[in-house]
Each structure stands twice: as C-alpha cells, then as structure tokens.
Enzyme design. Structure first.
Site, PDB file in Angstrom:
ATOM      1  N   ARG A 164       0.685  -1.243   0.052  1.00 47.69           N
ATOM      2  CA  ARG A 164       0.175   0.049   0.003  1.00 47.69           C
ATOM      3  C   ARG A 164       0.790   1.304  -0.040  1.00 47.69           C
ATOM      4  O   ARG A 164       0.520   2.231   0.810  1.00 47.69           O
ATOM      5  CB  ARG A 164      -0.889   0.150   1.179  1.00 47.69           C
ATOM      6  N   SER A 233     -11.053  -1.077   2.215  1.00 53.33           N
ATOM      7  CA  SER A 233     -10.293  -1.060   3.496  1.00 53.33           C
ATOM      8  C   SER A 233     -10.006   0.256   3.872  1.00 53.33           C
ATOM      9  O   SER A 233      -9.542   0.981   3.135  1.00 53.33           O
ATOM     10  CB  SER A 233      -9.070  -1.794   3.292  1.00 53.33           C
ATOM     11  N   GLU A 329      -6.068   4.330   5.675  1.00 54.27           N
ATOM     12  CA  GLU A 329      -5.677   4.137   4.036  1.00 54.27           C
ATOM     13  C   GLU A 329      -5.767   4.950   3.008  1.00 54.27           C
ATOM     14  O   GLU A 329      -5.215   5.657   2.317  1.00 54.27           O
ATOM     15  CB  GLU A 329      -6.110   2.765   3.479  1.00 54.27           C
TER      16      GLU A 329
HETATM   17  N1  EPU Z   1     -11.397 -10.546   9.709  1.00 49.70           N
HETATM   18  C1  EPU Z   1     -11.966 -10.833  10.636  1.00 49.70           C
HETATM   19  N2  EPU Z   1     -13.074  -9.994  11.029  1.00 49.70           N
HETATM   20  C2  EPU Z   1     -13.666  -8.991   9.974  1.00 49.70           C
HETATM   21  C3  EPU Z   1     -12.634  -9.045   8.973  1.00 49.70           C
HETATM   22  C4  EPU Z   1     -11.741  -9.775   8.607  1.00 49.70           C
HETATM   23  O1  EPU Z   1     -11.711 -11.477  11.707  1.00 49.70           O
HETATM   24  O2  EPU Z   1     -14.431  -8.466  10.104  1.00 49.70           O
HETATM   25  C5  EPU Z   1     -10.081 -11.675   9.569  1.00 49.70           C
HETATM   26  C6  EPU Z   1     -10.327 -12.813   8.482  1.00 49.70           C
HETATM   27  O3  EPU Z   1     -11.113 -13.701   9.101  1.00 49.70           O
HETATM   28  C7  EPU Z   1      -9.109 -13.095   7.993  1.00 49.70           C
HETATM   29  C8  EPU Z   1      -8.126 -11.484   8.236  1.00 49.70           C
HETATM   30  O4  EPU Z   1      -9.053 -10.725   9.293  1.00 49.70           O
HETATM   31  O5  EPU Z   1      -8.366 -14.184   8.840  1.00 49.70           O
HETATM   32  C9  EPU Z   1      -8.037 -11.183   6.793  1.00 49.70           C
HETATM   33  O6  EPU Z   1      -9.058 -10.682   6.342  1.00 49.70           O
HETATM   34  P1  EPU Z   1      -9.326 -10.669   4.794  1.00 49.70           P
HETATM   35  O7  EPU Z   1      -8.706 -11.922   4.122  1.00 49.70           O
HETATM   36  O8  EPU Z   1     -10.714 -10.495   4.245  1.00 49.70           O
HETATM   37  O9  EPU Z   1      -8.236  -9.602   4.136  1.00 49.70           O
HETATM   38  P2  EPU Z   1      -8.005  -8.228   4.749  1.00 49.70           P
HETATM   39  O10 EPU Z   1      -6.680  -8.411   5.530  1.00 49.70           O
HETATM   40  O11 EPU Z   1      -9.072  -7.798   5.622  1.00 49.70           O
HETATM   41  C10 EPU Z   1      -6.799  -7.391   2.685  1.00 49.70           C
HETATM   42  C11 EPU Z   1      -6.932  -5.966   1.721  1.00 49.70           C
HETATM   43  C12 EPU Z   1      -8.093  -5.913   0.902  1.00 49.70           C
HETATM   44  C13 EPU Z   1      -8.023  -7.121  -0.068  1.00 49.70           C
HETATM   45  C14 EPU Z   1      -7.812  -8.530   0.657  1.00 49.70           C
HETATM   46  C15 EPU Z   1      -7.789  -9.605  -0.119  1.00 49.70           C
HETATM   47  C16 EPU Z   1      -5.554  -4.541   3.040  1.00 49.70           C
HETATM   48  C17 EPU Z   1      -5.703  -3.077   3.996  1.00 49.70           C
HETATM   49  N3  EPU Z   1      -6.898  -4.930   2.786  1.00 49.70           N
HETATM   50  O12 EPU Z   1      -8.112  -7.242   3.264  1.00 49.70           O
HETATM   51  O13 EPU Z   1      -7.990  -4.704   0.271  1.00 49.70           O
HETATM   52  O14 EPU Z   1      -9.020  -7.016  -1.040  1.00 49.70           O
HETATM   53  O15 EPU Z   1      -6.853  -8.302   1.709  1.00 49.70           O
HETATM   54  O16 EPU Z   1      -6.420  -9.723  -0.412  1.00 49.70           O
HETATM   55  O17 EPU Z   1      -4.495  -4.816   2.837  1.00 49.70           O
HETATM   56  C18 EPU Z   1      -8.595  -2.525   0.073  1.00 49.70           C
HETATM   57  O18 EPU Z   1      -7.460  -2.373   0.178  1.00 49.70           O
HETATM   58  O19 EPU Z   1      -9.628  -1.556  -0.168  1.00 49.70           O
HETATM   59  C19 EPU Z   1      -9.163  -3.845   0.167  1.00 49.70           C
HETATM   60  C20 EPU Z   1     -10.103  -4.330   0.118  1.00 49.70           C
END
Ligand code: EPU
Length: 345
Positions: A164, A233, A329
């Site tokens: 990012r 995000s 972000e």
């Molecule tokens: N989780 C929770 N509760 C929630 C959300 C997530 O417990 O409400 C846990 C999930 O179970 C999982 C972990 O957190 O174990 C990560 O969640 P997820 O795989 O959904 O990905 P993320 O880290 O929340 C990142 C990016 C997204 C991208 C996804 C998929 C960032 C800040 N965000 O989200 O990017 O789509 O991975 O690669 O790095 C964006 O930047 O706008 C965006 C959507």
C-alpha cells in the site's frame, strides 16, 4: 477550456461525502492538463487531482481547481514471446481494464478484478488483493512532475512499491499520473496462494475462472459502494516487529498474522477491529460494515467530521485493547485542496 464553478463532488467520491469544489475541469488529454495547470497558476489556485474517488476523504468546501482525470486509451507498445507491454490512460476504469486483459489472454491482473477506481490511481497505493500487488506488473508510470514542470516516465524500480505504498505517497502533491505502462505475461501463471482462493478456483485453473472467483469473493464480503458508500479497506493492515507480535500472541493466539521480510509480522486490521467490538457498529451515520469490519460505511449523508469521529473512535478502541495504532488508508484533503497527514488521536 471548460472550467466549471461550484461543482458538487458527491457523485465523484465513493464515500459520498458532500464536497463543493470552487473550480472544476475534466481533463481528457495531456494538452488539457497543461492548459488547466496554467489556469490554476494564473488564478493562484491549488490543484486537486480527482481520479475514481474511491480512496479519498474530502472536506465540505474546497477552494481549488479540481482536475477530474479522464485520459482514455489502451495502446500496445511492445511484444515478445513472453510479455506484452501496454500503455493505458489514467482515466480508464480499472475493473474494465482487468476484464479486457483477460479477454486478450494477458495474465497477471486477474486477482485484482473488481477493485474500484481508475487505472491512474492504481500505482499510488500499489493496489493489492489476493496475493498480488499491481506494482509487480507495472513497467513504468508516466507523470507530469509539478516540481520541475515536465512530463516524465518513472520506472517501476524507482516507484518504491511496497505494501500500500509508492513514491506517489511519499510526495503526495508532486506527480500527476497521465498513463500507466503495464508488462503482462502471455502465458498464464495463476497466483492461487491467498487464503482459500485455490479451493474456490478448484480444478478449473484458468485465468477466466480465477477472475470469476475473485469477483465472487469480493462481492460476498465487500459492500457495493452504490448501496453502502465506502472506500474499501479503511485501514492498512499494521506491520509490527516479531517481539510485539510474540507478546500479543500469548494473549491472542488466534490472531491472523502474515510473516513479512526481516522478521516483521503483518496483522489483520479487520480482525483487530472486529475483536474491539466494531464489526457492524455505528457512531452516528458512520460505521464499520457488518460483513467486513475493515470497511467504513457512510450510511446517510455523513460529513468528513462524522467520518473522522468514527474512525478515531475505532483507532482508540483498537489501541486500548491491543496497543496497535491503525493507520487510515484513504487520502485526506484539506479545504485548500492539498493532501495532508491524518491527525493522530
Ligand atoms: N477478519 C475478521 N473480521 C473481519 C474481517 C476480517 O476476523 O471483520 C479476519 C479474517 O477472518 C481473516 C483476516 O481478518 O483471517 C483477513 O481478512 P481478509 O482475508 O478479508 O483480508 P483483509 O486483510 O481484511 C486485505 C486487503 C483488501 C483485499 C484483501 C484480499 C488491506 C488493508 N486490505 O483485506 O484490500 O481485498 O486483503 O487480498 O490490505 C482494499 O485495500 O480496499 C481492500 C479491499
């Protein structure tokens, strides 16, 4: 030149913040860009670059010239046995471009399907999802450099791409991106390592199916900005030292974490926010989405101040529970149209 006055930017930012711009122009070409910048100089106005509006926080009144980037075009520059090099106008819609690459049998961007916004914004925060970051497929970025008043091409190796992050974040008011040049594979090399993507893709390991599954996963978790205005995000996933992680892991052994180079550890901000009680919780008109706690939603006519009140409350609660500071972000603008740092609470 068609400068408009007192233009409402609410339809042009995906968080639907009401933001009145004193001056506004649509930019279709590099010539338009030069003319607009000359006008701004003459009128002593700052310039605010508006792309897809999917990663910005705008104040209610903006005294500046808003340049709404709309440079179109996709051009093949080069081709060899393994790669095609393509230059794309900053105003092309990102998702449509990804779909187009797939129909052209060009590979690499399928994991980044359905990310909102325009091509010109993609290098700025080095958009990433499902194990892929756009910087891996960029050859160079064409810019207008406001420091020396010249057009320039910045090689990807000089863009400082990281999670990012890019040079465009380091110098936020310096570069105006006009085109992005991509180098895409001609043979499929599907990236299926993220979470349960491999399971979702199953036996049909094609780029088309990968793209379809990414779209489905995103649609099942992330709110549609048309229905629930948001900027994806809202916070970055924090990266902490091994020592900090190990200390936290004693108390929170189930905390999702991803090892990083040099022993650092990335922690899932969504999980931290969820555990801090904010999943599906609102403060006034602004809250964290009930299916993905990392996404902040404007439920009804919120202003920037409302958004700030909510995200600062989230930051405070996460800090109290985990001792971790979450960094927003999206990019924050002031009423003179300049990008400014987020206040820390
Ligand atoms: N989780 C929770 N509760 C929630 C959300 C997530 O417990 O409400 C846990 C999930 O179970 C999982 C972990 O957190 O174990 C990560 O969640 P997820 O795989 O959904 O990905 P993320 O880290 O929340 C990142 C990016 C997204 C991208 C996804 C998929 C960032 C800040 N965000 O989200 O990017 O789509 O991975 O690669 O790095 C964006 O930047 O706008 C965006 C959507």
């Amino acid at each position: 030149m068609n400068i408009q006055h007192q233009v409402q930017l609410k339809p042009f930012n995906t968080l639907n913040l009401a933001a009145n711009a004193s001056h506004y122009i649509k930019v279709h070409s590099t010539d338009d860009l030069i003319a607009a910048l000359n006008y701004a100089k003459l009128q002593q106005l700052n310039v605010l670059i508006l792309s897809g509006g999917s990663n910005m926080l705008l104040p209610e009144q903006i005294q500046a010239l808003v340049l709404h980037m709309d440079i179109q075009g996709i051009e093949f520059l080069n081709e060899d046995d393994n790669f095609s090099t393509i230059r794309v106008g900053a105003g092309q819609v990102w998702h449509d471009f990804v779909l187009w690459t797939t129909t052209q049998q060009l590979f690499g961007l399928q994991n980044l399907a359905l990310i909102p916004g325009l091509v010109g914004a993609s290098p700025v925060q080095n958009i990433g999802a499902y194990g892929v970051e756009v910087g891996e497929f960029i050859e160079s970025v064409q810019v207008y450099d406001r420091y020396n008043g010249q057009f320039n091409s910045i090689l990807a190796s000089d863009c400082h791409f990281a999670y990012r992050h890019s040079i465009f974040k380091e110098n936020p008011n310096r570069y105006i991106i006009t085109h992005v040049t991509f180098k895409l594979r001609k043979q499929p090399d599907l990236k299926l390592n993220y979470g349960d993507l491999k399971t979702a893709v199953g036996d049909e390991q094609t780029a088309e199916n990968l793209q379809r599954q990414v779209i489905q996963i995103r649609q099942s978790k992330l709110p549609d900005p048309q229905q629930f205005p948001n900027v994806g995000s809202f916070f970055k996933n924090p990266v902490v030292t091994a020592a900090v992680y190990e200390q936290l892991a004693i108390q929170f052994p189930n905390m999702p974490h991803y090892p990083q180079p040099e022993g650092q550890v990335k922690i899932a901000a969504g999980w931290l926010i969820d555990q801090a009680g904010w999943k599906g919780k609102q403060l006034g008109m602004v809250g964290m989405f009930h299916k993905q706690a990392l996404v902040l939603v404007n439920y009804a006519n919120a202003t920037l101040a409302d958004v700030q009140a909510t995200y600062q409350a989230v930051q405070q609660d996460v800090y109290q529970k985990f001792g971790i500071h979450l960094e927003p972000e999206p990019v924050l603008f002031n009423d003179a149209g300049l990008i400014i740092p987020h206040n820390t609470f």
